[in-house]
Write an enzyme that holds these catalytic residues in place. Structure first.
Site, PDB file in Angstrom:
ATOM      1  NE  ARG A 158      -5.977  42.017  29.097  1.00 32.79           N
ATOM      2  CZ  ARG A 158      -5.242  42.848  29.840  1.00 32.79           C
ATOM      3  NH1 ARG A 158      -5.717  44.015  30.188  1.00 32.79           N
ATOM      4  NH2 ARG A 158      -4.024  42.538  30.204  1.00 32.79           N
ATOM      5  NE  ARG A 238       5.114  34.343  27.656  1.00 37.33           N
ATOM      6  CZ  ARG A 238       4.276  34.810  26.728  1.00 37.33           C
ATOM      7  NH1 ARG A 238       3.330  34.038  26.223  1.00 37.33           N
ATOM      8  NH2 ARG A 238       4.414  36.046  26.280  1.00 37.33           N
ATOM      9  CD  GLU A 267       7.269  29.068  23.646  1.00 37.50           C
ATOM     10  OE1 GLU A 267       7.361  30.040  22.885  1.00 37.50           O
ATOM     11  OE2 GLU A 267       6.295  28.880  24.374  1.00 37.50           O
ATOM     12  CG  HIS A 285       4.070  31.121  21.427  1.00 40.68           C
ATOM     13  ND1 HIS A 285       4.837  31.301  22.547  1.00 40.68           N
ATOM     14  CD2 HIS A 285       3.040  31.995  21.565  1.00 40.68           C
ATOM     15  CE1 HIS A 285       4.309  32.237  23.321  1.00 40.68           C
ATOM     16  NE2 HIS A 285       3.203  32.677  22.733  1.00 40.68           N
ATOM     17  N   GLY A 287      -0.756  31.570  19.369  1.00 47.39           N
ATOM     18  CA  GLY A 287      -1.866  32.294  20.016  1.00 47.39           C
ATOM     19  C   GLY A 287      -2.311  33.562  19.311  1.00 47.39           C
TER      20      GLY A 287
HETATM   21  C1  GLV Z   1       2.251  36.079  23.189  1.00 43.44           C
HETATM   22  O1  GLV Z   1       2.402  35.037  23.725  1.00 43.44           O
HETATM   23  C2  GLV Z   1       2.067  37.289  23.924  1.00 43.44           C
HETATM   24  O2  GLV Z   1       2.348  37.323  25.124  1.00 43.44           O
HETATM   25  O3  GLV Z   1       1.638  38.285  23.341  1.00 43.44           O
END
Ligand code: GLV
Length: 319
Positions: A158, A238, A267, A285, A287
């Site tokens: 996705r 990741r 992390e 991080h 995202g």
């Molecule tokens: C963030 O990295 C997630 O996996 O939702």
């Protein structure tokens, strides 16, 4: 009332709903649950809403053993490599995640890292903030033009497709992708047979695979060595998917041009050697970090726990 542990503070409207339905404990300590704390939580709560950094390892389930009380982990996040989903299944614990709702936000961060790294935005901003900008210069801070460059996606799920969509329709980029199974792409894009083919053909590589044992160090020293000297590597999946030491060595030696990272092997620890490099963009991080997306993730995680508590199959169950 069933006992619910929420391991980090999440959106207030979702917490309110949780408090109305469950005897809810919200953990306010920063950082994730250690393996020992995860094991203890498994013995004390009927359901848990955990997230990245909480160590629900096989050892945590083993440690909970016969005292296990928990039946449901409604993870906040699409990635659940911090939960051993098969150990959970063997222990009779359902696990769900939060796909789809974070796809756009994460793909946006992918493009941000592509643009920032290729155009040396962080480097320029650091220079300006340090008072070291000498004014416009015809040859100062020249970067790589993004428009029209070949975009290589590793893992056409996705999020990979959403990055490809942005690259193709927004920046006129020819898109190639590597995926372990055959996959049709919903936009003009070509699947290549091998990872090394992708690494060598792409100007910009964006890594969007899931984490976990199957993809650990997928982007190893040899894969990085297959990249062009002008190549840029972006990782929004990741940290463990990219061999961080091999990447640092390539960046130090200048065998690739730059890297944009949102995730790291350990992390929140980011190696000093990486932080010292000017040719990379380093984000903490981010995202899925938009107000809308984090609210939707919280709601989805709770909805799965509610479904489980009502005896229904959690809609986003993964094990
Ligand atoms: C963030 O990295 C997630 O996996 O939702």
């Amino acid at each position: 009332m069933k006992k619910l542990l929420v391991t980090r503070v999440i959106a207030e409207p979702v917490l309110e709903q949780a408090r109305a339905l469950f005897d809810t404990t919200v953990r306010t300590a920063p950082g994730g649950l250690t393996e020992e704390e995860a094991a203890e939580a498994l013995t004390r709560y009927d359901a848990i809403l955990p997230t990245l950094g909480d160590a629900f390892t096989a050892a945590a389930f083993a440690r909970a053993g016969a005292d296990l009380r928990c039946g449901m982990l409604g993870n906040f996040g699409v990635g659940y490599n911090h939960i051993d989903a098969s150990a959970a299944r063997d222990a009779g614990v359902s696990v769900s995640n939060t796909p789809d709702v974070l796809t756009d936000a994460t793909a946006d961060i992918g493009m941000l890292l592509v643009l920032a790294t290729c155009r040396r935005a962080s480097e320029g901003e650091r220079m300006l903030r340090a008072g070291e900008w000498g004014g416009f210069g015809p040859k100062s801070l020249l970067g790589l033009q993004v428009t029209g460059k070949v975009l290589g996606i590793v893992g056409m799920g996705r999020i990979g497709q959403a990055v490809a969509h942005r690259g193709h329709y927004g920046f006129g980029m020819p898109v190639i992708y590597y995926n372990r199974s055959r996959k049709e792409a919903p936009m003009p894009a070509r699947q290549v047979e091998t990872l090394h083919e992708l690494m060598g053909e792409a100007d910009i590589v964006v890594v969007t695979t899931p984490g976990g044992a199957e993809t650990t160090k997928l982007i190893d020293a040899a894969a990085i060595a297959a990249m062009r000297p002008t190549g840029v590597l972006v990782n929004i999946s990741r940290g463990e998917v990219v061999d961080e030491t091999a990447l640092i060595e390539a960046l130090e030696a200048g065998t690739i041009a730059g890297a944009g990272l949102d995730v790291y092997e350990k992390e929140p620890r980011v190696p000093e050697r990486l932080r010292a490099l000017s040719n990379c963009t380093l984000l903490p991080h981010l995202g899925s970090a938009t107000v809308e997306t984090r609210q939707a993730m919280a709601q989805m995680a709770l909805d799965n726990i509610i479904a489980w508590s009502e005896g229904r199959d959690p809609p986003q169950r993964v094990n």
